[in-house]
Each structure stands twice: as structure tokens, then as C-alpha cells.
Design a protein around this motif. Structure first.
Motif: not given
Length: 779
Positions: A679-681, A400-402, A735-736, A742-744
Motif C-alpha cells: 500500500v502506497s502513501l 498481492g501485486l497481481r 527490498y522495498f 515502483p509499487k513496492l
């Protein structure tokens, strides 16, 4: 307790034999079938079996979309009873040698109705019953007990429009003094309605009670309009509903604004079970019903789960699709115990264990795993087992990060806003990559989601702007001949530029520009004077329409074109031009109670041409193979699958990938997905702002989900957050928030996607298509 198969009917035995589950351990027996269309066939056969044995019996059948295939199959079977294909169906289904049933001797009892509502309205249940059952099935109207609001006596012989001019009935008048002359008339009328309900109940009992009851189940577990909390000994009555029921009824009544203020007349739970020998059947399809089905079948009889009252009736049954059965203990047991043990099963078992005992994955002990019913089944289970699951989930997150490059994406949605609500953050991380090409397609018009009130305001605003000469394009010499066809991008650019400057007036002006183009295209408007006439004509139509009335095709087109403009506004945020957004307007979507089945020439052909034109390397779709959400979803899936089958005949598409997404109507579990998108805020806020600023007709949430009284964007955010919480319990919070990426670190939600090859996708869709009609044309 295992159910005694000897108590099942011959039809039920036949379908149990075909089912993956041969037994059920609940107090109310249930039978599971593969999918929604087959559920209709099963129910129709059981109904006709009962009628053959009870030709003068008392029946009560459901309204709404749920019985679509029951109605179609019943009519088809009766019409072709002795034809070869139906004889084959009957022989396979326990009706071999049974004489064609005669329905004219049956006594029909209407289950429920909104109050007040005119019997002539197409969205009244009275009208539904008359059209789909009395006339369609050839029943005797003289033997029917119907709820006709126009005929229920009120004070002084007045009509309900005179007594309740705003459609609101104040039930507190049952218990308090009337304060005004108007309230005195209303109070007397309420008591008269109550008496009518008592008389209706008595008439049912004089017939011996209901012999065959068929009903759906609501999101709160209601049957008929006996909502959560209804008395288990309730009888026919005038009553209020709850939010979940109002949300479901919003589509029928023209919006939650109407359904929230509308009462109902319903038979009671005791009415349904009064006849001790009643054959009472609840049908449910799709994963959206799985939780309420589980609670209704596995919890003790309770007014919290109204359908649980059927445990009192020995001939009660639930008929379910596999999706609706997914949370039942029997079904879960079966899936773990049967077939090859896959890593997906290990993922599901470990994640559910974390959730059930509220323990992080890295803290699970071997004894935890061995004590749990399902993790103990994992081959070679050891203290290392959670680590393998953690590793596979992290790999899905990595997927999902790719950021992919050099791809041609075709994102499709059954309705407008489906794509945004499903996968916007996944799109946004790819769309700025210059080497990627994006096309978007909404496959149906979506006019049902636009209220009359919204369009009326748009048209009024357009008239004001015309009066101010603030829609200057109508002054161009060739505008009404051909000019209206050009510069549709300009409307979009004008709107989003004004949005950036927070200029509400100019934003509305951009919308009104598009409304003018829609009117000119739809009505072939000749000049400005004719334009004003058409605006007034549409205003008259809408103002004279009752709530929830089906609009004329031209008005449907106007509403649909407003939705199309909204979709263009969304993707304009990312620089996508109008030419790269396709509005398919598939023909099966006509705003009828039952949408038609997709047809090759009408519906599949345009999809095939679009796919060939775009030539995507990745195609996305709402992956709803069982119709958990609106029925449009799985019918669009059928049409898309058929288009890809046709394309396979012409060229090699083995390298094409399919991204299946889900949104507010149905959800993946982590084990079902193979791509997990953080998904970020900020991305949630962006999605919410885009929804609110672009889907103008949806901001008031006139047609909400039963899960939330508010905007769909708010519900999507809630789902994404919940999905992260489930995975977070496995991986641990650190983990997050302590991750190097930074995305995680910024992730506060997760989106689940299922990536498939074309063949894998067609494997999911094929059985649905085959079972829907096959070579049988139910229409």
C-alpha cells in the motif's frame, strides 16, 4: 508452575479434558474452549454447579454483550434440566445426577453502573440486571443489592437531573472549595454519593462478600470499572474512567461525546476478592483480547493489569476462547510442539525472532536460530532457513501485486466501511480493469453507528433547503407516488461532482436529497406538507430521546439509509453504479443488546439469492470466525457460510475463491495470510479522503476503537504501516525502497488477505455454526 487439576471443579475438569490445553502455568488457572458460544455453555454449567452447592450464595454477574451465551445457556439448561439433550450435556460436563439448582435463594450484587443515568433507560446496567438476571433467572429482588441512580440521595432531596443538569459530575469538588451556590449543592451531593458507595460496600461485606463473581475484561484489562491503574485494594466508589473504557461504552451511551463525560459507580478490586473463597471467573473471547489476557495472566500482580489481582483468590479462573488465548506462552508452546510442522510455523517463528532480537532476516545467524525456543524446532534448521521464509513471504507479496482479469467480484462487509477499511487498495488495483465485474454488498443496516445529533442536523438542513425550494424534485407531480424511487444514482452523482468541485453546499444538498427519498419510502409520505410533518415528527422523537436509546424501527431505517448512501458514495469514486451495490439489511440486526442468531429464511435466503444473481468467481468477507470484533461479524459469517453450503447443493462452486480480510477490529499475522498487498502513501491518503468525504456520519468518530481516539481510517493506516514494519524486519528495508517494482518502492503499508477455496472457508466456519446452537434453539 502447573495447576493442580484436583483443585478444579467437576465441570472445569470436564472442559479441560475436551480442551487442547490440559494444563496452564500461570498463577491464575485458565481453561480454553473452541469458541464464543461454547464459552457461554461452559460458564453457564460452572455457574449452575456452584449454585447447586451454594443455593443461598452471593453472586455478581456481568452486563454488556460478553455474557450473551452465558445468559442464553443458563436459561435453556434450567428450563430443560431433565430433558434428553440437557441430560446428555450434563453427563458430559460433570453434572451427572445433580439436582436442578434453585436460584431464588441467591443474593445478587450489581457490579457497576454509569453515573448519572436513569434506571428506566434500556442502556442502564440497572435495567439490564433487572431484565436479564433478576426476572430472567427468577432471582429474589428483595435479596439483591442494586445500583439505582434515581434512588441515591442527593443534596436537598434533589434529583440528579437537577443537581447535574448536563450529566457531568466534577470530582474536584471533593478537594476544593465550592465557588458558587450550584457547586455547593453539587459538592454536598458528591459526598452523599460517596457515603452511599461506602454503605453499598458495607452491605456486601455483611453478606460475607461475593461468593461467585463473573466478569468480562476490558481492552485495558479492567474488571468491573476498575480501569488500568486502579488500587488493588479499591472498594466501591464513584470514579472516572479512561479512554479505552469510554470507547467501549460509547455504543451504550450514544457516542464518545457522552461516555467521555460520564462517571461510573463500581465495586472495587478488594470488593471482588474480599471473600477469600470467592469463585471469580473472567471470560474473554476473540483475538482482540489476546494481549490483555496475556499480560493479566503472565505478569506479576499489578495495578497496570487490574485482573491480575485475582491471583490473590485461589478459586479464580480465566475462561478463554482459543482466539483470546493465542498469545499465552502455554498456547504458543502447544501450537509449536504439537501437530505437523508446517511452513507457516517456520514463518511465524522466524518473523517473531527478527522482531524479538530486532535483527533483519538476512542477518540472522545459525546460532540465533538454534538459541531461540521456536526457530530451534524447525526441522533441519540451518543458515538457509531464513531464506526459505523470505522467499515464501515474497511470493505472498507477488500474489498481492497481481492484477486479475475476467473476474466477477462480490465484496461483502458486515457493516458499512468494513470493505473500505479492510481492502480498498487491493480493490482499486483490480477495479479499473475493464474485464472485471464488481458488486458490493453490506449485509446489515448499520443504523447503530449514526448518532441522533447527526440525523437532527440532516433534517434541519433538509427543512432549510425545502424552504429555499432547493429540493426541486418534490415539485414533480408523481414524486410522492413513484418518482422518489427513480434516479437514486443522481443523488450520488450530484454529491461526488460537488465533492470534486469542493462545493460543500451542493454536497449537503445531495445528502438531503437522499434523506427526502428515505423519508418518503419509510413513511409513505403523501405530499410536501406531509413531508415537513414527518421531518418534524422525527426531530421530536430524536430530541426527546435519551442518549443511547433504541430508536423506533422507522427511525432506524432512516439512519440505515443514510449509511447506505454513504457506501454508494464510496464506490461512485470508482464508477460503480447504485444497482451494483446491495443493501441486505439482514433481519437479525435490530439494535438490541444481543443481536439474534441468523435464520435460514430471514437471513440466509436473501444472501443465497444475491450470490446466485451475481455468480461471483471471487467473494470477499470479513473473516472473523470467533467474533473478535463486533458480534455482528461472526453472525454475518455464519449466514454467508450457510448460503454457500446451500449453493453447493445446487451447483459446482469448486472454482469459486473466498478472500478473507480483516480490518480495525482484528488482524492477520503474516503467516496466516497468503496474499500480501503493498500500500502506497498515496493509497493511504486516498482511503482517508474517501472515508472523510463519504462516511459523513463517522467523521467525528463517535464510536471509536479503543486503540485510537480518532477516525477508523486513521487507525487502518496505522495498522497497515505496522504490518509493513513487521515484514520489513524480515525482508530488509532495501527490498522495498530499492525494488525495481515502483509499487513496492512506494509501499509504506501492507494489507494481509487469506485466499481460500469455498471448502476451506466452510471448514473454518462449520465448527462455529455447529457449536452455536446445533439442533438446540437457545431462544
Amino acid at each position: 508452575m502447573k495447576n493442580d487439576i484436583s483443585k478444579l471443579s467437576e465441570v472445569e475438569k470436564a472442559f479441560v479434558a475436551q480442551s487442547m490445553l490440559k494444563e496452564s502455568s500461570t498463577k491464575i488457572p485458565y481453561v480454553v474452549v473452541d469458541n464464543f458460544p461454547k464459552l457461554g455453555l461452559f460458564t453457564a454449567l460452572r455457574f449452575l454447579e456452584w449454585v447447586a452447592q451454594n443455593p443461598e450464595g452471593v453472586i455478581s454477574l456481568p452486563t454488556g454483550k460478553t455474557p450473551e451465551f452465558f445468559i442464553k445457556w443458563t436459561k435453556y439448561l434450567l428450563k430443560n434440566w431433565n430433558e434428553k439433550d440437557v441430560v446428555a450435556i450434563r453427563e458430559k460436563s460433570g453434572l451427572k445426577g445433580v439436582k436442578k439448582p434453585e436460584l431464588s435463594g441467591l443474593h445478587f450484587v450489581q457490579i457497576d453502573e454509569f453515573y448519572p443515568i436513569g434506571s428506566h433507560q434500556h442502556n442502564s446496567f440497572y435495567n439490564y440486571v433487572v431484565n436479564f438476571y433478576i426476572e430472567n433467572f427468577g432471582l429474589d429482588r428483595e435479596k439483591a443489592l442494586l445500583i439505582n441512580c434515581d434512588e441515591i440521595p442527593l443534596a436537598q432531596g434533589m434529583t440528579f437531573n437537577e443537581v447535574f443538569p448536563d450529566g457531568k459530575v466534577d470530582l474536584s469538588l471533593r478537594y476544593r472549595e465550592a465557588a458558587t451556590p450550584t457547586e455547593k449543592i453539587q459538592q454536598e451531593s458528591v459526598f452523599l454519593i460517596d457515603q452511599w458507595c461506602s454503605d453499598y460496600e458495607q452491605k456486601i461485606r455483611e453478606k460475607g462478600g461475593i461468593g461467585f463473581f463473573l466478569g468480562g475484561i476490558g481492552p485495558d484489562g479492567h474488571i468491573a470499572f476498575n480501569v488500568r491503574g486502579s488500587d488493588l485494594f479499591s472498594v466501591t466508589r464513584l470514579t472516572e474512567t479512561n479512554f479505552e473504557t469510554q470507547a467501549v461504552a460509547a455504543g451504550d451511551l450514544g457516542g464518545i461525546e457522552i461516555s467521555a463525560n460520564r462517571l461510573v459507580i463500581t465495586i472495587g478490586l478488594e470488593t471482588i476478592t474480599y471473600n477469600k473463597e470467592v469463585t471469580a471467573i473472567i471470560i474473554a473471547a476473540g483475538e482482540a483480547k489476546a494481549e490483555v489476557v496475556k499480560q493479566s495472566l503472565e505478569q506479576p500482580m499489578s495495578n497496570i493489569y487490574p485482573a491480575s489481582v485475582l491471583a490473590k483468590s485461589p478459586n479464580s479462573r480465566f475462561y478463554l476462547t482459543e482466539g483470546a488465548a493465542t498469545k499465552l506462552n502455554d498456547y504458543v508452546d502447544y501450537n509449536y510442539k504439537n501437530g505437523e510442522w508446517t511452513h507457516a510455523k517456520s514463518e511465524k517463528a522466524v518473523i517473531n525472532l527478527c522482531k524479538n532480537i530486532n535483527k533483519y532476516g538476512h542477518r540472522l545467524l545459525l546460532e540465533d536460530l538454534k538459541e531461540d525456543k521456536y526457530t530451534s524446532m524447525i526441522p533441519g534448521v540451518s543458515e538457509k532457513t531464513p531464506e526459505t521464509v523470505v522467499s515464501s513471504i515474497k511470493e505472498k507479496i507477488s500474489n498481492g501485486l497481481r492484477v486479475e482479469k475476467n473476474q466477477r467480484f462480490l465484496f461483502t462487509g458486515p457493516h458499512h466501511d468494513d470493505i473500505l477499511l479492510g481492502v480498498l487498495p487491493f480493490i482499486s488495483q483490480h477495479i479499473q480493469e475493464e474485464s472485471n465485474k464488481f458488486n458490493f454488498a453490506v449485509l446489515t443496516s448499520g443504523f447503530n453507528a449514526v448518532t441522533n445529533t447527526f440525523v437532527i442536523q440532516c433534517l434541519k438542513d433538509t427543512k432549510v433547503l425545502l424552504d429555499k425550494e432547493d429540493i426541486q424534485m418534490v415539485k414533480y407531480a408523481d414524486f410522492f407516488e413513484s418518482g422518489y424511487k427513480f434516479k437514486w444514482d443522481k443523488d450520488v452523482y450530484h454529491y461526488v461532482t460537488s465533492l470534486a468541485g469542493n462545493d460543500k453546499y451542493q454536497m449537503n444538498r445531495g445528502l438531503c436529497h437522499r434523506v427526502v427519498r428515505a423519508l418518503v419510502e419509510t413513511y409513505a409520505v403523501k405530499d410536501e406538507s406531509d413531508l415537513r410533518d414527518k421531518i418534524n415528527e422525527v426531530l421530536t422523537i430524536l430530541k426527546n430521546s435519551y442518549d443511547g436509546e433504541k430508536n423506533p424501527p422507522a427511525v432506524q431505517k432512516i439512519k440505515g439509509m443514510i449509511r447506505e448512501f454513504e457506501e454508494e458514495l464510496v464506490w461512485a469514486h470508482f464508477g460503480v453504479p447504485v444497482k451494483d451495490i446491495t443493501h441486505n439489511r439482514l433481519g437479525f440486526y435490530k439494535g438490541d443488546i444481543f443481536t439474534e442468531q441468523p435464520e435460514k429464511n430471514r437471513d440466509v435466503a436473501p444472501l443465497l439469492e444475491m450470490i446466485k444473481k451475481v455468480d461471483p468467481t471471487v467473494i470477499s468477507l470479513a473473516f472473523d470466525p470467533e467474533g473478535s470484533g463486533p458480534d455482528t461479524h461472526y453472525k454475518v459469517l455464519q449466514a454467508t457460510a450457510e448460503a454457500l453450503r446451500e449453493l453447493k447443493k445446487e451447483k459446482d462452486i469448486s472454482e469459486m475463491r473466498v478472500w478473507g480480510y480483516r480490518n480495525v477490529w482484528f488482524k492477520f499475522t503474516p503467516d496466516e495470510a497468503n496474499v500480501i498487498v503493498p500500500v502506497s502513501l498515496g493509497e493511504m491518503a486516498s482511503m482517508d479522503r474517501i472515508f472523510e468525504n463519504c462516511y459523513l456520519s463517522q467523521v467525528d468518530a463517535s464510536f471509536p476503537s479503543f486503540e485510537l481516539n480518532g477516525k477508523f481510517s486513521t487507525l487502518s493506516q496505522k495498522i497497515w504501516v505496522n504490518q509493513l514494519q513487521n515484514v520489513q524486519l524480515l525482508l530488509g528495508k532495501d527490498y522495498f525502497y530499492q525494488n525495481k517494482n515502483p509499487k513496492l518502492r512506494s509501499a509504506h503499508g501492507l494489507i494481509f488477505v487469506k485466499e481460500m477455496s469455498v471448502d476451506e472457508f466452510l471448514g473454518h466456519a462449520r465448527e462455529l455454526e455447529k457449536s452455536a446452537e446445533g439442533d438446540i434453539n437457545l431462544d
